[in-house]
Design a protein around this motif. Structure first.
Motif, mmCIF file in Angstrom:
data_model
loop_
_atom_site.group_PDB
_atom_site.id
_atom_site.type_symbol
_atom_site.label_atom_id
_atom_site.label_comp_id
_atom_site.label_asym_id
_atom_site.label_seq_id
_atom_site.Cartn_x
_atom_site.Cartn_y
_atom_site.Cartn_z
ATOM 1 N N LEU A 92 54.965 39.911 45.440
ATOM 2 C CA LEU A 92 54.699 39.454 44.080
ATOM 3 C C LEU A 92 53.292 38.875 43.970
ATOM 4 C CD1 LEU A 92 58.049 37.695 43.075
ATOM 5 C CD2 LEU A 92 56.965 39.578 41.849
ATOM 6 N N ALA A 93 52.910 38.058 44.950
ATOM 7 C CA ALA A 93 51.577 37.460 44.937
ATOM 8 C C ALA A 93 50.497 38.539 45.009
ATOM 9 C CB ALA A 93 51.430 36.481 46.104
ATOM 10 N N ASP A 94 50.682 39.537 45.882
ATOM 11 C CA ASP A 94 49.699 40.610 46.004
ATOM 12 C C ASP A 94 49.572 41.406 44.709
ATOM 13 O OD1 ASP A 94 49.170 39.952 48.616
ATOM 14 O OD2 ASP A 94 50.513 41.447 49.482
ATOM 15 N N VAL A 95 50.717 41.779 44.138
ATOM 16 C CA VAL A 95 50.702 42.596 42.920
ATOM 17 C C VAL A 95 50.057 41.835 41.761
ATOM 18 C CG1 VAL A 95 52.184 43.662 41.178
ATOM 19 C CG2 VAL A 95 52.666 44.016 43.598
ATOM 20 N N LEU A 96 50.411 40.558 41.602
ATOM 21 C CA LEU A 96 49.828 39.764 40.519
ATOM 22 C C LEU A 96 48.334 39.580 40.717
ATOM 23 C CD1 LEU A 96 52.620 37.072 40.123
ATOM 24 C CD2 LEU A 96 51.937 38.743 38.413
ATOM 25 N N TRP A 97 47.919 39.430 41.966
ATOM 26 C CA TRP A 97 46.487 39.258 42.254
ATOM 27 C C TRP A 97 45.708 40.494 41.815
ATOM 28 C CZ3 TRP A 97 44.137 34.867 43.709
ATOM 29 C CH2 TRP A 97 42.814 34.941 44.135
ATOM 30 N N VAL A 98 46.248 41.676 42.108
ATOM 31 C CA VAL A 98 45.555 42.921 41.761
ATOM 32 C C VAL A 98 45.540 43.137 40.255
ATOM 33 C CG1 VAL A 98 45.608 45.439 41.971
ATOM 34 C CG2 VAL A 98 46.032 44.012 43.976
ATOM 35 N N PHE A 99 46.668 42.896 39.596
ATOM 36 C CA PHE A 99 46.758 43.199 38.167
ATOM 37 C C PHE A 99 46.224 42.087 37.277
ATOM 38 C CE2 PHE A 99 49.883 46.366 39.696
ATOM 39 C CZ PHE A 99 49.264 47.486 39.146
ATOM 40 N N THR A 100 45.568 41.089 37.871
ATOM 41 C CA THR A 100 44.777 40.135 37.090
ATOM 42 C C THR A 100 43.307 40.250 37.447
ATOM 43 O OG1 THR A 100 45.242 38.401 38.744
ATOM 44 C CG2 THR A 100 46.639 38.469 36.784
ATOM 45 N N SER A 101 42.934 41.342 38.115
ATOM 46 C CA SER A 101 41.549 41.591 38.489
ATOM 47 C C SER A 101 40.876 42.459 37.433
ATOM 48 C CB SER A 101 41.482 42.304 39.849
ATOM 49 O OG SER A 101 42.099 41.534 40.856
ATOM 50 N N PRO A 102 39.549 42.387 37.314
ATOM 51 C CA PRO A 102 38.847 43.227 36.344
ATOM 52 C C PRO A 102 39.112 44.712 36.610
ATOM 53 C CG PRO A 102 37.388 41.539 37.218
ATOM 54 C CD PRO A 102 38.642 41.484 38.036
ATOM 55 N N ALA A 148 46.493 33.502 39.805
ATOM 56 C CA ALA A 148 46.531 34.788 39.104
ATOM 57 C C ALA A 148 46.881 34.573 37.630
ATOM 58 C CB ALA A 148 47.539 35.726 39.769
ATOM 59 N N TYR A 149 47.913 33.776 37.360
ATOM 60 C CA TYR A 149 48.284 33.526 35.962
ATOM 61 C C TYR A 149 47.212 32.710 35.248
ATOM 62 C CZ TYR A 149 52.961 35.532 35.906
ATOM 63 O OH TYR A 149 54.010 36.412 35.906
ATOM 64 N N ALA A 150 46.576 31.779 35.949
ATOM 65 C CA ALA A 150 45.555 30.939 35.312
ATOM 66 C C ALA A 150 44.326 31.756 34.937
ATOM 67 C CB ALA A 150 45.165 29.799 36.254
ATOM 68 N N ARG A 151 43.842 32.583 35.848
ATOM 69 C CA ARG A 151 42.609 33.323 35.563
ATOM 70 C C ARG A 151 42.835 34.452 34.559
ATOM 71 N NH1 ARG A 151 40.741 37.158 40.604
ATOM 72 N NH2 ARG A 151 42.556 38.521 40.717
#
Length: 506
Positions: free
Chosen positions: A193-203, A236-239
């Motif tokens: 979950l952490a990995d997926v959220l990190w990627v899908f909050t990236s430019p 991820a949610y914050a940015r």
């Protein structure tokens, strides 16, 4: 292969042997592309595949042609120039499908297959090859872990991790994996979950759909997260600007409980504090817990950059205590050369905010060498944020009014840089700050660093503060209107205007 002798693409498969009818490798099979043909033929007979992949002669033959990271070989090999990439990808795909099909009743061995696929994905160093592998395998052969690993590898090779934005085939591959995530979110573990959220909050790969879809699953698994996963999910949610109260509330308690069991590392502390500061969520009890963890870290266990980020976030929410700042600065910031100019500016801003809040001088909060360097860089950054055109117009208007003007000064106590010190013929000198767009957000609300600067100016009782917001001064079209505006401010300085317009200021 059940026939006494069968020839497929240059390979001779001899009838039943001691190993259950394994095909023999013929000396005439000299091309690795013929191996691919043989593999295709064997895979068409699912019942014999479990015999084929276990044949050591097959593994030795594959090794001799250096096929990269095949699941049957179990180790990464150097790709051979004799092996065309398309064949390599197809061969890996066939082996993965066949191996998975042959062990459907053996979960432990199936996990081994997925682990081998992870190794294969991580061994790929080129985005086109990885995108091709994803395209041909993600529907049938990937589990949730493979999807997360593939997303992070794409992110590393062609996305934010490589300093760029995904495009072309890489972006299409990310969209394919996004569909997998949207369809099967329950299969994702906490780290996935952490990995997926990190990627899908990236430019380039940002997706509100994924954030919304995974929000409930994050809250359901809140107590299963480790320190690193919690910090990455929060950030991820914050940015992303998603501002989900449920995520920040539900992860707060597990974060505090981990303080006693598995303390946060330096990066985890910084990310967690930054996440709450970015969203403006009040979490004093959590920050007290993070303070205790930070104070336990020995020298070298917290990077100076992470220390500054943590202090800045904590100070922006007015949670930073003077003794915490003193202890962390002494332990982790003893060498001023270890942090950049912008980090020095952030450090002094955090010190200034804490000084004003706790009513203690800034010099008592930082080691002398760190204080002088940080103050210098902060003063430079404040001066750089001034708008030259606005400053020149304000200076010219004051000069036309007959007011004595000194540019580029500090307050009489030498702490805070101001744009102009204006001394009228009669009255107290005024510290004039011409506040350009860098001082305000999109709603013309003053930013925290600018508020801290103004509060520090007011601490010097020998000077008055006169703020000139850009959106007020530039709205005045005539010289007479501008002179009247500044004259009234010199007679009765108006501080901290937050954008209600010129009429309110006057």
């Amino acid at each position: 292969f059940r026939q006494p002798t069968t020839t497929v693409a240059g390979a001779t498969a001899v009838g039943p042997t001691g190993c259950g009818g394994s095909p023999a490798i013929s000396p005439t099979m000299t091309s690795p592309n013929r191996l691919l043909d043989l593999t295709r033929a064997v895979f068409s007979r699912r019942t014999t595949f479990n015999v084929f992949y276990s044949n050591p002669r097959v593994s030795r033959f594959i090794s001799s042609y250096s096929v990269p990271a095949l699941p049957t070989v179990g180790r990464q090999l150097t790709p051979s120039s004799k092996y065309r990439p398309s064949s390599s990808i197809e061969l890996q795909s066939i082996f993965a499908r066949g191996f998975t099909a042959s062990v459907n009743d053996a979960p432990a061995r199936r996990r081994d297959v997925y682990k081998q696929l992870d190794n294969t994905i991580l061994s790929i160093g080129e985005v086109p090859v990885l995108a091709d592998l994803i395209k041909k395998n993600y529907k049938r052969n990937f589990d949730a872990g493979n999807v997360a690993v593939a997303l992070m590898q794409l992110h590393k090779l062609g996305g934010e991790g490589a300093g760029q934005i995904l495009s072309g085939d890489a972006l299409k591959a990310a969209h394919r994996l996004q569909r997998f995530v949207m369809d099967r979110p329950r299969e994702l573990s906490t780290s996935h979950l952490a990995d997926v959220l990190w990627v899908f909050t990236s430019p380039g790969t940002f997706s509100f759909q994924v954030l919304d879809k995974l929000e409930d699953h994050v809250m359901l698994k809140a107590k299963q997260f480790g320190p690193e996963d919690i910090s990455r999910v929060l950030w991820a949610y914050a940015r992303s600007g998603h501002r989900s109260p449920g995520v920040f509330t539900d992860l707060m308690v597990p974060a505090m409980e981990l303080e006693a069991k598995t303390p946060f590392s330096g990066p985890d502390l910084a990310r967690t504090a930054q996440a709450y500061a970015e969203c403006g969520y009040r979490a004093r009890v959590l920050f007290l817990s993070l303070d205790r963890t930070a104070l336990k870290l020995a020298p070298g266990e917290m990077d100076p950059a992470h220390c500054v980020a943590f202090l800045k976030a904590s100070a922006s929410l007015a949670y930073l205590e003077a003794d915490t700042l003193q202890a962390l600065a002494k332990t982790h910031l003893a060498d001023p050369s270890a942090i950049t100019a912008s980090q020095h500016a952030d450090l002094f801003l955090a010190t200034l905010q804490t000084s004003l809040k706790r009513q203690v001088p800034t010099t008592s909060l930082l080691p002398p060498n760190v204080h002088s360097t940080a103050h210098q860089h902060w003063a430079t950054s404040v001066a750089a944020r001034s708008e030259p055109g606005l400053l020149a117009d304000v200076q010219a208007t004051l000069a036309a009014m007959g007011v004595s003007v000194e540019v580029g000064k500090t307050t009489p106590n030498g702490v805070v840089p101001v744009d102009i010190v204006a001394t009228p013929a009669s009255g107290t000198p005024a510290a004039v700050v011409a506040d350009g767009p860098a001082h305000f957000d999109e709603r013309n609300k003053r930013l925290p660093w600018s508020e801290a600067r103004n509060a520090a100016v007011r601490e010097d009782k020998s000077v008055r503060l006169l703020t000139v917001p850009h959106f007020e001064f530039t709205a005045l079209e005539t010289d007479a209107a501008r002179q009247g505006y500044l004259k009234r401010k010199l007679e009765r300085p108006v501080c901290g205007i937050t954008g209600k317009g010129v009429r309110a200021a006057l």
